[in-house]
Scaffold this motif. Structure first.
Motif, PDB file in Angstrom:
ATOM      1  N   GLU A   7       0.841  -1.185   0.000  1.00 20.99           N
ATOM      2  CA  GLU A   7       0.000   0.000   0.000  1.00 20.99           C
ATOM      3  C   GLU A   7       0.883   1.246   0.000  1.00 20.99           C
ATOM      4  O   GLU A   7       1.956   1.253   0.603  1.00 20.99           O
ATOM      5  N   ILE A   8       0.415   2.277  -0.670  1.00 21.51           N
ATOM      6  CA  ILE A   8       1.071   3.581  -0.630  1.00 21.51           C
ATOM      7  C   ILE A   8       0.250   4.476   0.287  1.00 21.51           C
ATOM      8  O   ILE A   8      -0.951   4.674   0.062  1.00 21.51           O
ATOM      9  N   ARG A   9       0.883   5.005   1.324  1.00 18.05           N
ATOM     10  CA  ARG A   9       0.156   5.828   2.287  1.00 18.05           C
ATOM     11  C   ARG A   9       0.238   7.298   1.898  1.00 18.05           C
ATOM     12  O   ARG A   9       1.305   7.821   1.573  1.00 18.05           O
ATOM     13  N   PRO A  61       1.804  14.638   0.107  1.00 24.94           N
ATOM     14  CA  PRO A  61       0.712  14.049  -0.677  1.00 24.94           C
ATOM     15  C   PRO A  61       1.156  13.405  -1.983  1.00 24.94           C
ATOM     16  O   PRO A  61       0.458  12.547  -2.518  1.00 24.94           O
ATOM     17  N   GLY A  62       2.295  13.798  -2.528  1.00 23.99           N
ATOM     18  CA  GLY A  62       2.861  13.113  -3.689  1.00 23.99           C
ATOM     19  C   GLY A  62       2.086  13.325  -4.980  1.00 23.99           C
ATOM     20  O   GLY A  62       1.160  14.139  -5.076  1.00 23.99           O
ATOM     21  N   THR A  63       2.491  12.558  -5.996  1.00 24.29           N
ATOM     22  CA  THR A  63       1.890  12.631  -7.333  1.00 24.29           C
ATOM     23  C   THR A  63       1.518  11.232  -7.796  1.00 24.29           C
ATOM     24  O   THR A  63       2.313  10.300  -7.679  1.00 24.29           O
ATOM     25  N   LEU A  81      -5.122  17.037 -12.172  1.00 21.45           N
ATOM     26  CA  LEU A  81      -6.110  17.268 -11.128  1.00 21.45           C
ATOM     27  C   LEU A  81      -5.393  17.318  -9.784  1.00 21.45           C
ATOM     28  O   LEU A  81      -4.288  16.788  -9.640  1.00 21.45           O
ATOM     29  N   THR A  82      -6.040  17.920  -8.817  1.00 25.14           N
ATOM     30  CA  THR A  82      -5.534  17.895  -7.449  1.00 25.14           C
ATOM     31  C   THR A  82      -6.619  17.321  -6.554  1.00 25.14           C
ATOM     32  O   THR A  82      -7.744  17.848  -6.505  1.00 25.14           O
ATOM     33  N   THR A  87      -2.978  15.369  -3.162  1.00 29.80           N
ATOM     34  CA  THR A  87      -2.246  14.552  -4.127  1.00 29.80           C
ATOM     35  C   THR A  87      -2.489  15.073  -5.542  1.00 29.80           C
ATOM     36  O   THR A  87      -3.630  15.323  -5.936  1.00 29.80           O
ATOM     37  N   ARG A  88      -1.402  15.235  -6.277  1.00 29.99           N
ATOM     38  CA  ARG A  88      -1.494  15.714  -7.656  1.00 29.99           C
ATOM     39  C   ARG A  88      -1.716  14.519  -8.572  1.00 29.99           C
ATOM     40  O   ARG A  88      -1.015  13.512  -8.482  1.00 29.99           O
ATOM     41  N   ILE A  89      -2.679  14.622  -9.475  1.00 36.42           N
ATOM     42  CA  ILE A  89      -3.005  13.545 -10.404  1.00 36.42           C
ATOM     43  C   ILE A  89      -2.589  13.983 -11.803  1.00 36.42           C
ATOM     44  O   ILE A  89      -3.035  15.022 -12.295  1.00 36.42           O
ATOM     45  N   GLU A  90      -1.711  13.198 -12.445  1.00 34.88           N
ATOM     46  CA  GLU A  90      -1.312  13.445 -13.829  1.00 34.88           C
ATOM     47  C   GLU A  90      -1.899  12.345 -14.702  1.00 34.88           C
ATOM     48  O   GLU A  90      -1.767  11.154 -14.393  1.00 34.88           O
ATOM     49  N   ILE A  91      -2.536  12.724 -15.798  1.00 37.43           N
ATOM     50  CA  ILE A  91      -3.196  11.777 -16.693  1.00 37.43           C
ATOM     51  C   ILE A  91      -2.542  11.891 -18.061  1.00 37.43           C
ATOM     52  O   ILE A  91      -2.453  12.986 -18.625  1.00 37.43           O
ATOM     53  N   ASP A  92      -2.068  10.755 -18.587  1.00 36.78           N
ATOM     54  CA  ASP A  92      -1.319  10.789 -19.847  1.00 36.78           C
ATOM     55  C   ASP A  92      -1.668   9.570 -20.687  1.00 36.78           C
ATOM     56  O   ASP A  92      -2.313   8.627 -20.219  1.00 36.78           O
TER      57      ASP A  92
END
Length: 361
Positions: A7-9, A61-63, A81-82, A87-92
């Motif tokens: 798991e990533i916390r 919070p990381g990415t 998105l944030t 946590t930052r969300i990158e969609i590619d």
């Protein structure tokens, strides 16, 4: 062996805001939440990852990067998105298109005597950079050696490239390629091209083997294929990988013809023909006649001195004495002359595109 679950916390200040974002916006599954009366921990899974979002956690919070075939159809087409927890969300895209930067040409000479550092890279191989500025990211040329020889700790992998050459300079190496039959030995003076995304593996190397590797663009992705086993069946030499055919050029079977530069003869590796003129590779050596001043119109023209000596004369430049292990790049339109070549001179020339014009005088 017991099961292991990773798991990533990630931290949060208010879990109730995170639940709809991760489940509805990102399409993940809520697997666990507690305590029931005042939840402070929630575990989500999906897209190949398991997230533990915990109130009061001290981690940043990381990415989170999400790669997919149709990013425009996900999260209303947003690419960034944030999440409520920060946590930052990158969609590619799953497979972004390969981008080859335009060559930023310059006159480059890289001499072995200058003692550029050898860097330990993938699978314990030692790398020496032959084009330090990489012409704006358009190409990488590496002098690679494996000092100890023996089995190479390599895995089946492939490269997302536009062009890639492996030229065996010293020693030998055993290789195996997708749809090319049984493993074979690449001897000094011979070369292969690795068409885009062909699976392959380095098996065994002689002591102190040295190869010259050319890659376009300079920065490209290497992907490990954990599913394919090589060899994978009978050879299919006519198969094309993104328009390119695999080439195993052997010097003992080559024809020698006049080189584009007078005073030299050359063997054509057939790489221009088999890459659809993406690139060309020639090996030149001394012949009758005096070297003359020439210029060219290729996008990229790289040369590695494999044997012998010469003096590289360039218009407006001081003459540069060259010996085995040296390399140079001549920009288009620049007049140069390969002066005073020794009788044993041997040059490896790589051009993009494969065919181009050479102007004398």
């Amino acid at each position: 062996m017991s099961d292991i679950l990773a798991e990533i916390r990630l931290p949060t200040d208010e879990l109730r805001d995170d639940i709809p974002f991760y489940t509805k916006t990102l399409g993940m599954r809520l697997d666990m939440i507690y305590p029931a009366d005042d939840p402070s921990v929630a575990v989500f899974s999906g897209h190949g990852v398991r997230l533990r979002i915990e109130k009061g956690a001290t981690e940043p919070p990381g990415t989170l990067r999400l790669r997919m075939d149709n990013p425009d159809g996900f999260a209303n087409g947003a690419r960034e998105l944030t999440a409520p927890n920060g946590t930052r969300i990158e969609i590619d895209e799953m497979q972004p298109p390969l981008v080859v930067p335009q060559a930023l040409n310059s006159f480059i000479v890289r001499r072995l005597a200058d003692q550029a550092p050898w860097i330990v890279g993938r699978a314990g191989m030692h790398y020496r950079d032959l084009i330090p500025d990489r012409l704006g990211g358009s190409i990488i040329a590496s002098h690679i050696r494996i000092p100890d020889g023996g089995p190479v700790p390599d895995m089946v992998h492939y490269h997302t490239v536009g062009f890639q050459l492996i030229f065996c300079y010293r020693g030998w190496v055993d290789l195996v390629y997708e749809d090319q039959g049984e493993p074979f030995r690449l001897h000094a003076g011979n070369c292969v091209i690795q068409p885009p995304e062909i699976r392959h593996r380095v098996l065994y190397a002689s002591e102190n083997i040295e190869v010259i590797e050319i890659g376009v663009p300079a920065e490209h992705v290497t992907t490990i294929d954990h599913d394919m086993t090589l060899p994978n069946g009978p050879a299919n030499p006519d198969r094309r990988f993104q328009g390119q055919r695999f080439v195993h050029h052997q010097k003992d079977k080559a024809d020698w013809r006049p080189f584009r530069v007078p005073g030299f003869t050359a063997r054509d590796t057939t790489i221009a023909e088999n890459t659809g003129n993406v690139a060309g590779v020639m090996v030149a050596r001394r012949a009758e006649g005096d070297p003359v001043w020439t210029a060219h119109d290729a996008d990229i023209l790289f040369t590695f001195v494999m044997e012998g000596t010469m003096t590289l004369e360039g218009e407006g430049r001081d003459p540069v004495p060259l010996a085995a292990g040296d390399a140079f790049v001549i920009p288009p339109g620049m007049r140069t002359r390969y002066a005073d070549p020794s009788s044993d001179i041997e040059l490896l020339e790589v051009s993009l595109p494969g065919t181009f014009e050479t102007m004398q005088g």
